[in-house]
Each structure stands twice: as C-alpha cells, then as structure tokens.
Design a protein around this motif. Structure first.
Motif, PDB file in Angstrom:
ATOM      1  N   LEU A  52      -1.162  18.895 -10.279  1.00 51.13           N
ATOM      2  CA  LEU A  52      -0.786  17.905 -11.185  1.00 51.13           C
ATOM      3  C   LEU A  52      -0.966  16.825 -10.140  1.00 51.13           C
ATOM      4  O   LEU A  52      -0.437  17.246  -8.643  1.00 51.13           O
ATOM      5  CB  LEU A  52       0.783  17.827 -11.428  1.00 51.13           C
ATOM      6  CG  LEU A  52       1.021  18.288 -12.882  1.00 51.13           C
ATOM      7  CD1 LEU A  52       2.449  19.152 -13.469  1.00 51.13           C
ATOM      8  CD2 LEU A  52      -0.409  18.111 -14.021  1.00 51.13           C
ATOM      9  N   SER A  53      -1.090  15.429  -9.815  1.00 53.68           N
ATOM     10  CA  SER A  53      -0.923  14.549  -9.051  1.00 53.68           C
ATOM     11  C   SER A  53      -0.073  13.649  -8.125  1.00 53.68           C
ATOM     12  O   SER A  53      -0.154  14.429  -7.196  1.00 53.68           O
ATOM     13  CB  SER A  53      -1.788  13.652  -9.893  1.00 53.68           C
ATOM     14  OG  SER A  53      -0.857  12.581 -10.701  1.00 53.68           O
ATOM     15  N   GLY A  54       0.875  14.241  -9.231  1.00 49.28           N
ATOM     16  CA  GLY A  54       2.970  13.972  -8.697  1.00 49.28           C
ATOM     17  C   GLY A  54       2.390  12.663  -7.866  1.00 49.28           C
ATOM     18  O   GLY A  54       1.325  11.857  -8.457  1.00 49.28           O
ATOM     19  N   LYS A  55       3.467  12.426  -7.097  1.00 47.28           N
ATOM     20  CA  LYS A  55       4.128  10.690  -6.916  1.00 47.28           C
ATOM     21  C   LYS A  55       2.863  10.123  -5.795  1.00 47.28           C
ATOM     22  O   LYS A  55       2.313  10.573  -4.890  1.00 47.28           O
ATOM     23  CB  LYS A  55       5.718  10.096  -6.375  1.00 47.28           C
ATOM     24  CG  LYS A  55       5.789   8.844  -6.112  1.00 47.28           C
ATOM     25  CD  LYS A  55       7.531   8.957  -5.474  1.00 47.28           C
ATOM     26  CE  LYS A  55       7.819   8.004  -5.471  1.00 47.28           C
ATOM     27  NZ  LYS A  55       8.763   7.875  -4.983  1.00 47.28           N
ATOM     28  N   GLU A  56       3.062   8.834  -6.172  1.00 49.38           N
ATOM     29  CA  GLU A  56       2.088   8.318  -4.931  1.00 49.38           C
ATOM     30  C   GLU A  56       2.335   8.447  -4.037  1.00 49.38           C
ATOM     31  O   GLU A  56       3.186   8.283  -3.384  1.00 49.38           O
ATOM     32  CB  GLU A  56       1.089   6.671  -5.393  1.00 49.38           C
ATOM     33  CG  GLU A  56       0.124   5.806  -4.104  1.00 49.38           C
ATOM     34  CD  GLU A  56      -0.068   4.600  -4.781  1.00 49.38           C
ATOM     35  OE1 GLU A  56       0.021   3.915  -4.019  1.00 49.38           O
ATOM     36  OE2 GLU A  56       0.413   4.823  -5.584  1.00 49.38           O
ATOM     37  N   ALA A  57       1.357   8.951  -2.630  1.00 49.83           N
ATOM     38  CA  ALA A  57       2.523   8.861  -1.699  1.00 49.83           C
ATOM     39  C   ALA A  57       2.033   7.766  -0.509  1.00 49.83           C
ATOM     40  O   ALA A  57       1.554   6.575  -0.793  1.00 49.83           O
ATOM     41  CB  ALA A  57       0.888  10.133  -0.081  1.00 49.83           C
ATOM     42  N   GLU A  58       3.099   7.288   0.204  1.00 48.63           N
ATOM     43  CA  GLU A  58       3.253   6.427   0.581  1.00 48.63           C
ATOM     44  C   GLU A  58       2.591   6.137   2.058  1.00 48.63           C
ATOM     45  O   GLU A  58       2.532   6.740   2.485  1.00 48.63           O
ATOM     46  CB  GLU A  58       5.181   5.678   1.084  1.00 48.63           C
ATOM     47  CG  GLU A  58       6.143   5.990  -0.701  1.00 48.63           C
ATOM     48  CD  GLU A  58       7.654   6.117  -0.825  1.00 48.63           C
ATOM     49  OE1 GLU A  58       8.501   5.933   1.058  1.00 48.63           O
ATOM     50  OE2 GLU A  58       8.348   5.380  -1.012  1.00 48.63           O
ATOM     51  N   GLU A  59       3.072   4.496   2.901  1.00 50.25           N
ATOM     52  CA  GLU A  59       2.279   4.866   3.434  1.00 50.25           C
ATOM     53  C   GLU A  59       3.210   4.855   4.844  1.00 50.25           C
ATOM     54  O   GLU A  59       4.104   6.048   5.155  1.00 50.25           O
ATOM     55  CB  GLU A  59       2.476   2.702   4.341  1.00 50.25           C
ATOM     56  CG  GLU A  59       2.360   2.278   5.424  1.00 50.25           C
ATOM     57  CD  GLU A  59       1.373   1.960   5.625  1.00 50.25           C
ATOM     58  OE1 GLU A  59       0.900   1.951   7.036  1.00 50.25           O
ATOM     59  OE2 GLU A  59       0.468   2.217   4.532  1.00 50.25           O
ATOM     60  N   ASN A  60       2.152   5.566   5.854  1.00 48.59           N
ATOM     61  CA  ASN A  60       2.536   6.891   6.769  1.00 48.59           C
ATOM     62  C   ASN A  60       2.988   7.912   6.050  1.00 48.59           C
ATOM     63  O   ASN A  60       3.799   8.309   6.581  1.00 48.59           O
ATOM     64  CB  ASN A  60       3.414   5.913   7.947  1.00 48.59           C
ATOM     65  CG  ASN A  60       3.075   4.912   8.741  1.00 48.59           C
ATOM     66  OD1 ASN A  60       1.725   4.976   8.517  1.00 48.59           O
ATOM     67  ND2 ASN A  60       3.648   4.035   8.796  1.00 48.59           N
ATOM     68  N   PHE A  61       3.081   8.751   5.069  1.00 47.19           N
ATOM     69  CA  PHE A  61       3.409   9.939   5.041  1.00 47.19           C
ATOM     70  C   PHE A  61       2.793  10.570   5.505  1.00 47.19           C
ATOM     71  O   PHE A  61       1.534  10.396   5.726  1.00 47.19           O
ATOM     72  CB  PHE A  61       2.447   9.860   3.236  1.00 47.19           C
ATOM     73  CG  PHE A  61       3.174  11.349   2.986  1.00 47.19           C
ATOM     74  CD1 PHE A  61       5.269  10.981   2.281  1.00 47.19           C
ATOM     75  CD2 PHE A  61       2.922  12.464   2.558  1.00 47.19           C
ATOM     76  CE1 PHE A  61       5.537  12.472   1.478  1.00 47.19           C
ATOM     77  CE2 PHE A  61       3.704  13.241   1.719  1.00 47.19           C
ATOM     78  CZ  PHE A  61       4.731  13.262   1.066  1.00 47.19           C
ATOM     79  N   SER A  62       3.157  11.594   5.585  1.00 46.57           N
ATOM     80  CA  SER A  62       2.707  13.001   6.435  1.00 46.57           C
ATOM     81  C   SER A  62       2.682  14.320   5.826  1.00 46.57           C
ATOM     82  O   SER A  62       2.773  14.074   4.672  1.00 46.57           O
ATOM     83  CB  SER A  62       3.568  13.610   7.564  1.00 46.57           C
ATOM     84  OG  SER A  62       3.846  12.361   8.641  1.00 46.57           O
ATOM     85  N   PHE A  63       0.823  14.697   6.207  1.00 42.39           N
ATOM     86  CA  PHE A  63       0.228  16.515   5.707  1.00 42.39           C
ATOM     87  C   PHE A  63       0.157  17.319   6.479  1.00 42.39           C
ATOM     88  O   PHE A  63       0.083  17.201   7.636  1.00 42.39           O
ATOM     89  CB  PHE A  63      -0.908  15.617   5.094  1.00 42.39           C
ATOM     90  CG  PHE A  63      -1.025  14.704   4.592  1.00 42.39           C
ATOM     91  CD1 PHE A  63      -0.981  15.533   2.162  1.00 42.39           C
ATOM     92  CD2 PHE A  63      -0.641  13.284   4.364  1.00 42.39           C
ATOM     93  CE1 PHE A  63      -0.588  14.562   1.304  1.00 42.39           C
ATOM     94  CE2 PHE A  63      -0.602  12.215   2.460  1.00 42.39           C
ATOM     95  CZ  PHE A  63      -0.217  12.736   1.735  1.00 42.39           C
TER      96      PHE A  63
END
Length: 274
Positions: free
Chosen positions: A263-274
């Motif tokens: 599932l796509s989930g919540k949109e990542a915010e600015e400067n989110f880390s992966f």
C-alpha cells in the motif's frame, strides 16, 4: 539763476548709477554646479555593494569583464582579482547592483559557469563565445556578510521550485554524482542535489529533489535504488536488456517505486529519510 546740485547730490547719484543687477552670466555655472551635485548624490545613492568571493583559482575570470548573473540577468561585475593572504586561493572582488543588498547572506552561493563536458553531461556551451561568468543563488535567510566562499562545482538549484527534498542513506555512493537524474518508472522526476558522509562516517547521505507534482508519489513505503548500469539477462525468450535510460548508463541514476503488493501509505514530508 538756477540752483546747482550740491557735491553730496552728485555723489549719491553716482552711487545709484554704479549699482548693477544680477548678471545672467552666473546662471550657467550655478546650474552646472547644482546638476553636478545632484548627479554625485544620485550616483552615491545608487551605488551597489562590493563583495569578495574566494575561489580555488581564477580560471576564465577577468577583472573589468567577467559578469555576475542571476537567471541570465546581469547584476554585477568583477572589479579586481587578487590572492588571499597565504596565496593558497584567489579573492575575486565584485560590485553588485543596489537591489542585491538584502540577499548578501551566508546562505547565498556563488559559482563559476564554464563550458564543461563531464560524464556525458555537456553544460555551459554559451560561455565558449561570451566567456565564463559567475552565477548566484540568492537567499535572504542567514547572517549578513560581504565575504563568500565560491563553489568549485555548479550546484543543483532547487530554491523556489515546487517539490520536496529527501535523504537517502547508502553504504556507498557508487557512480552517482550531483545532478544525476532520479526516475519514477523510467521518467525523470528529479535530481541528486548533494551527498556527504554520515556523521559516523559509515554511510553516505544522498540528498535528492523530486519535482512537483511527482513528490506526492513518494510515501513512507517507497523504496529507492541505484539505477546505474545495465541489467542483462538471457532466457528462453532471448536476451533482455534492462536500464532506466541511456543517460543512467553513462552518468548513473536513482529510481524509486513502491514494492509489489504494498500500500502507498502516507505521503513523505520534506527531508524524509530512506
């Protein structure tokens, strides 16, 4: 016998005749003086600030000729090129237009634009005829300063552009570099902005910028991977060659998408880390 005027009357008459009015000959020098003063005051008020930019070298730069530009608009000119005190670097002095004063902060960046061919990427071809120039990325946030440390490589300017920045943490950089493309399903939607070692030095932190509206496709479940090179496989159907683009073969690249059945989930915010 008529009365003769007295000596005192002759003297008074002589004094009255000797007075003269204001001569028009003084109008021209007075007007010239007033105009000159006004022009001097106007020149002082319109005079822009003088700044210093420190570079590793002055290749392609020339005092009195090299321009400073922002979005292809001339906003200043190099006035002097000299060495810093220990002669390890060069100091480029320049005068800018008056309107640039609010943007002279420690977050504003300067770099030299030259003709360059590197890793399949050609840039700055216009400088072959016009000569190198200094580009600026102006910022109002930060502390006011008149001394700047110029960048040795052109950055990816994202200030003011719609989209989001994200941080990727990897064991190694691979063939990635600043400016290499970021793909979503083989369509370029962003670029690598910067990279550096992590605080403990065990990983590489890579900052990417995803342009709007494609940044909305990046969620907490999104996965990024190095899309450089070519994936070749041979099976019963024949030879299969898989790559994001020809550019990614030469320069490298990053791709992202959701894992299958996720599932796509919540949109990542600015400067989110992966």
């Amino acid at each position: 016998m008529t009365d003769q005027p007295s000596l005192e009357q002759y003297a008074a008459s002589a004094r009255m005749k000797s007075r003269r009015g204001f001569s028009i000959i003084w109008v021209v020098p007075i007007a010239a003086l007033l105009i000159g003063g006004w022009l001097a005051i106007k020149a002082i008020n319109e005079k822009g600030p003088t700044i210093s930019i420190i570079f590793e070298n002055a290749a392609g730069l020339e005092a009195g000729k090299t321009k400073i530009r922002y979005r292809d608009v001339e906003i200043g000119q190099v006035t002097e090129i000299t060495f810093v005190k220990d002669t390890t670097k060069v100091q480029v002095n320049a005068r800018l237009i008056k309107e640039s004063e609010p943007f002279l902060t420690d977050t504003t960046r300067f770099w030299v634009v030259r003709a360059e061919v590197r890793a399949g990427n050609v840039s700055g071809l216009g400088t072959i005829l016009s000569g190198a120039y200094i580009e600026v990325d102006p910022r109002k946030d930060g502390k006011h300063t008149r001394v700047f440390h110029g960048l040795e490589r052109p950055p990816v300017v994202t200030h003011g552009q719609p989209g989001h920045h994200f941080w990727l943490h990897a064991d190694r950089l691979g063939s990635l570099d600043i400016g290499v493309p970021v793909y979503y399903r083989q369509i370029q939607v962003g670029k690598v902005v910067s990279y550096d070692f992590s605080e403990d030095g065990r990983q590489v932190d890579i900052q990417v910028f995803i342009e709007a509206p494609h940044h909305q496709r990046v969620t907490a479940n999104t996965r990024f991977w190095n899309a450089s090179g070519v994936d070749i496989s041979l099976n019963a159907q024949g030879l299969k060659v898989d790559t994001e683009s020809v550019v990614s073969i030469v320069r490298g690249g990053i791709a992202f998408d959701l894992p299958s059945d996720t599932l796509s989930g919540k949109e990542a915010e600015e400067n989110f880390s992966f």
